[in-house]
Write a protein that holds these residues in place. Structure first.
Motif, PDB file in Angstrom:
ATOM      1  N   TRP A  33       0.496  -1.505   0.065  1.00  0.00           N
ATOM      2  CA  TRP A  33      -0.052   0.418   0.312  1.00  0.00           C
ATOM      3  C   TRP A  33       0.926   0.962  -0.015  1.00  0.00           C
ATOM      4  CZ3 TRP A  33      -4.789   2.581  -0.575  1.00  0.00           C
ATOM      5  CH2 TRP A  33      -4.671   3.651  -0.118  1.00  0.00           C
ATOM      6  N   VAL A  34       1.987   1.760   0.868  1.00  0.00           N
ATOM      7  CA  VAL A  34       2.833   2.605   1.106  1.00  0.00           C
ATOM      8  C   VAL A  34       3.083   2.369   0.043  1.00  0.00           C
ATOM      9  CG1 VAL A  34       4.642   3.414   2.390  1.00  0.00           C
ATOM     10  CG2 VAL A  34       3.225   1.975   2.800  1.00  0.00           C
ATOM     11  N   ASN A  35       3.598   1.510  -0.859  1.00  0.00           N
ATOM     12  CA  ASN A  35       4.755   2.052  -2.088  1.00  0.00           C
ATOM     13  C   ASN A  35       3.117   1.940  -3.267  1.00  0.00           C
ATOM     14  OD1 ASN A  35       6.906   1.315  -1.141  1.00  0.00           O
ATOM     15  ND2 ASN A  35       6.900  -0.785  -2.057  1.00  0.00           N
ATOM     16  N   LEU A  36       1.935   2.228  -3.170  1.00  0.00           N
ATOM     17  CA  LEU A  36       0.924   2.287  -4.590  1.00  0.00           C
ATOM     18  C   LEU A  36       0.737   3.321  -4.279  1.00  0.00           C
ATOM     19  CD1 LEU A  36      -1.181  -1.069  -4.524  1.00  0.00           C
ATOM     20  CD2 LEU A  36       0.273  -0.017  -6.513  1.00  0.00           C
ATOM     21  N   VAL A  37       0.664   4.407  -3.047  1.00  0.00           N
ATOM     22  CA  VAL A  37       0.600   6.007  -2.574  1.00  0.00           C
ATOM     23  C   VAL A  37       0.832   6.784  -2.674  1.00  0.00           C
ATOM     24  CG1 VAL A  37      -2.704   5.186  -1.780  1.00  0.00           C
ATOM     25  CG2 VAL A  37       0.312   5.279  -0.684  1.00  0.00           C
TER      26      VAL A  37
END
Length: 105
Positions: A33-37
């Motif tokens: 999630w952290v990388n996607l956003v």
């Protein structure tokens, strides 16, 4: 509302109307999630609605470049990022996202 630091989604469901009993459940967002956003670290995402297949749809209120819609599958605990193209001219404006909308242009 969600942002880059969000780690889970919390749902409250009314279990018994007469006794006012609520059921609380947490869905942990995957570490990816952290990388996607990553590009959305300053933007707030909100739940648009739940898709027919049970995925939670997340989007921002403002049109940013690039503009993404996120699908979180609660069963598989996966998140998919979809890039929306062709709306760069409207950058910075408010956007209201709907799923399952059909329009004849």
């Amino acid at each position: 509302m969600f942002h880059r630091a969000t780690t889970c989604i919390e749902f409250w469901v009314l279990d018994d109307v007469e006794e006012h009993k609520w059921w609380r459940h947490y869905y942990m967002l995957p570490p990816l999630w952290v990388n996607l956003v990553e590009n959305y670290q300053l933007y707030i995402l909100y739940i648009v609605e739940m898709a027919r297949n049970g995925e939670i749809v997340l989007a921002s209120l403002g049109l940013y470049d690039p503009f993404y819609i996120f699908y979180y599958n609660m069963k598989r605990k996966t998140i998919t990022r979809i890039k929306i193209q062709g709306i760069e001219a409207f950058k910075g404006r408010y956007v209201y996202t709907f799923i399952d909308h059909i329009e004849d242009v």
